[in-house]
Design an enzyme around this catalytic site. Structure first.
Site, PDB file in Angstrom:
ATOM      1  N   HIS A  23       0.834  -1.196   0.000  1.00 49.61           N
ATOM      2  CA  HIS A  23       0.000   0.000   0.000  1.00 49.61           C
ATOM      3  C   HIS A  23       0.872   1.251   0.000  1.00 49.61           C
ATOM      4  O   HIS A  23       2.076   1.209   0.296  1.00 49.61           O
ATOM      5  CB  HIS A  23      -0.937   0.027   1.209  1.00 49.61           C
ATOM      6  CG  HIS A  23      -0.224   0.142   2.530  1.00 49.61           C
ATOM      7  ND1 HIS A  23       0.462  -0.918   3.092  1.00 49.61           N
ATOM      8  CD2 HIS A  23      -0.069   1.189   3.387  1.00 49.61           C
ATOM      9  CE1 HIS A  23       0.994  -0.534   4.239  1.00 49.61           C
ATOM     10  NE2 HIS A  23       0.695   0.731   4.436  1.00 49.61           N
ATOM     11  N   ASP A  60       0.626   5.027   1.892  1.00 54.54           N
ATOM     12  CA  ASP A  60      -0.078   5.484   3.087  1.00 54.54           C
ATOM     13  C   ASP A  60      -1.255   6.404   2.768  1.00 54.54           C
ATOM     14  O   ASP A  60      -1.116   7.407   2.061  1.00 54.54           O
ATOM     15  CB  ASP A  60       0.888   6.214   4.032  1.00 54.54           C
ATOM     16  CG  ASP A  60       1.749   5.259   4.843  1.00 54.54           C
ATOM     17  OD1 ASP A  60       1.337   4.098   5.020  1.00 54.54           O
ATOM     18  OD2 ASP A  60       2.827   5.683   5.306  1.00 54.54           O
ATOM     19  N   HIS A  78       4.735   0.220   0.203  1.00 54.27           N
ATOM     20  CA  HIS A  78       5.473  -0.539   1.202  1.00 54.27           C
ATOM     21  C   HIS A  78       4.616  -1.648   1.788  1.00 54.27           C
ATOM     22  O   HIS A  78       3.388  -1.678   1.608  1.00 54.27           O
ATOM     23  CB  HIS A  78       6.029   0.367   2.300  1.00 54.27           C
ATOM     24  CG  HIS A  78       4.995   1.197   2.999  1.00 54.27           C
ATOM     25  ND1 HIS A  78       4.440   2.335   2.445  1.00 54.27           N
ATOM     26  CD2 HIS A  78       4.404   1.059   4.218  1.00 54.27           C
ATOM     27  CE1 HIS A  78       3.566   2.861   3.284  1.00 54.27           C
ATOM     28  NE2 HIS A  78       3.513   2.103   4.362  1.00 54.27           N
ATOM     29  N   ARG A 105       5.130   6.062  13.466  1.00 51.84           N
ATOM     30  CA  ARG A 105       5.054   6.694  12.162  1.00 51.84           C
ATOM     31  C   ARG A 105       4.645   8.150  12.300  1.00 51.84           C
ATOM     32  O   ARG A 105       3.694   8.474  13.025  1.00 51.84           O
ATOM     33  CB  ARG A 105       4.039   5.965  11.268  1.00 51.84           C
ATOM     34  CG  ARG A 105       4.039   6.456   9.819  1.00 51.84           C
ATOM     35  CD  ARG A 105       2.960   5.779   9.001  1.00 51.84           C
ATOM     36  NE  ARG A 105       1.670   6.464   9.135  1.00 51.84           N
ATOM     37  CZ  ARG A 105       0.535   6.031   8.604  1.00 51.84           C
ATOM     38  NH1 ARG A 105       0.518   4.906   7.908  1.00 51.84           N
ATOM     39  NH2 ARG A 105      -0.590   6.710   8.768  1.00 51.84           N
TER      40      ARG A 105
END
Length: 299
Positions: free
Chosen positions: A96, A98, A250, A265
């Protein structure tokens, strides 16, 4: 002033940066890092010594920060930090980019390792620009015209076990349903590169039925995740990875059993994606998610 060394670690994506004190980069050093990110798409910094506030300050060098997530709660007391915790049953091990289910996905993502398992738990990052360049000319021309609907309401976060935490996480993730139309080929606002802007949140091609959409997305996605396009990051506590969310995907393989894995994150607010024809992404369902990411100019 320290001397920054930037060493490629993959033929198509990734560089490891040494000699950079991320807590005290001067403007010239940061420009080196920023230029390296545009070139290599993903940068690895080992043993940074950063804490939460240090990660926030470093990420903010790239621009205004987003909130942690449109629907998932942040770390307590830190509204910009999303806990990435591999609790058994709620691991989102899918390729995906983000938060593409909103109109303005982040332009840059930073991940910092706190706890890593003794085996597995790597992060894979793929170069979507290299994937686009690999397409046969006829397929590139076809992809240039396509648009996809991205949504947070699909099995990206479907619990593998029906634990209370897993079910609650799923309910929280889709507590507001978003659908956004994005170009399948996005033009990078700074480099002008074209990249395949798809990944797991892309669930349907506009104008095609579900079967046709799955087939087309599968064909394009296979180019993204070719081994030669992928950087594998093996984590150590204190490591930090920065990747350009506009032109990468990623994936975190679920290969570490019941061992703990925890990262933090922080993401940087992005602009509205633009297709080859200059058309901008648009909201289909939900809202502009201004509570998550402010609208910013392309940069």
């Amino acid at each position: 002033m320290s001397i920054i060394d930037i060493r490629k670690v993959g033929g198509r994506i990734g560089a490891e940066v040494t000699g950079a004190d991320l807590g005290r980069l001067d403007d010239e050093q940061f420009r080196e890092v920023d230029a390296a990110l545009l070139e290599h798409k993903a940068l690895v910094f080992r043993n940074t010594g950063l804490d939460d506030e240090g990660q926030i300050r470093f990420a903010a060098r790239f621009g205004e920060l987003t909130a942690a997530h449109p629907t998932v709660p942040s770390v307590d007391g830190s509204p910009n930090i999303l806990p990435v915790d591999g609790e058994e049953g709620i691991r989102s091990n899918h390729w995906h980019t983000d938060v593409t289910f909103v109109r303005t996905p982040p332009k840059v993502s930073t991940l910092r390792a706190l706890v890593v398992p003794p085996y597995g738990g790597n992060t894979l990052i793929a170069n979507a620009a290299a994937a686009y360049r690999d397409l046969p000319e006829q397929l590139r021309e076809f992809a240039d015209r396509l648009w996809a609907v991205h949504t947070n309401d699909y099995d990206y976060v479907l619990p593998r076990t029906n634990t209370e935490n897993a079910v609650k996480y799923r309910e929280t993730f889709v507590s507001t349903r978003y659908q956004t139309g994005h170009p399948v080929v996005r033009v990078h606002p700074r480099t002008g590169e074209r990249g395949l802007f798809i990944g797991g949140f892309a669930q349907r091609i506009v104008g095609l039925n579900s079967t046709e959409s799955r087939d087309i997305l599968r064909i394009l996605q296979e180019y993204v995740i070719r081994p030669e396009n992928i950087l594998r990051v093996q984590w150590n506590p204190g490591d930090l990875v920065v990747f350009d969310n506009r032109i990468t995907q990623h994936y975190a393989p679920d290969d570490y059993g019941d061992q703990p894995r925890r990262l933090h994150r922080v993401t940087v607010a992005g602009d509205v994606p633009v297709g080859v024809d200059g058309a901008e992404s648009h909201v289909i369902e939900g809202d502009e998610a201004h509570h998550y990411t402010p609208a910013v100019a392309a940069a």
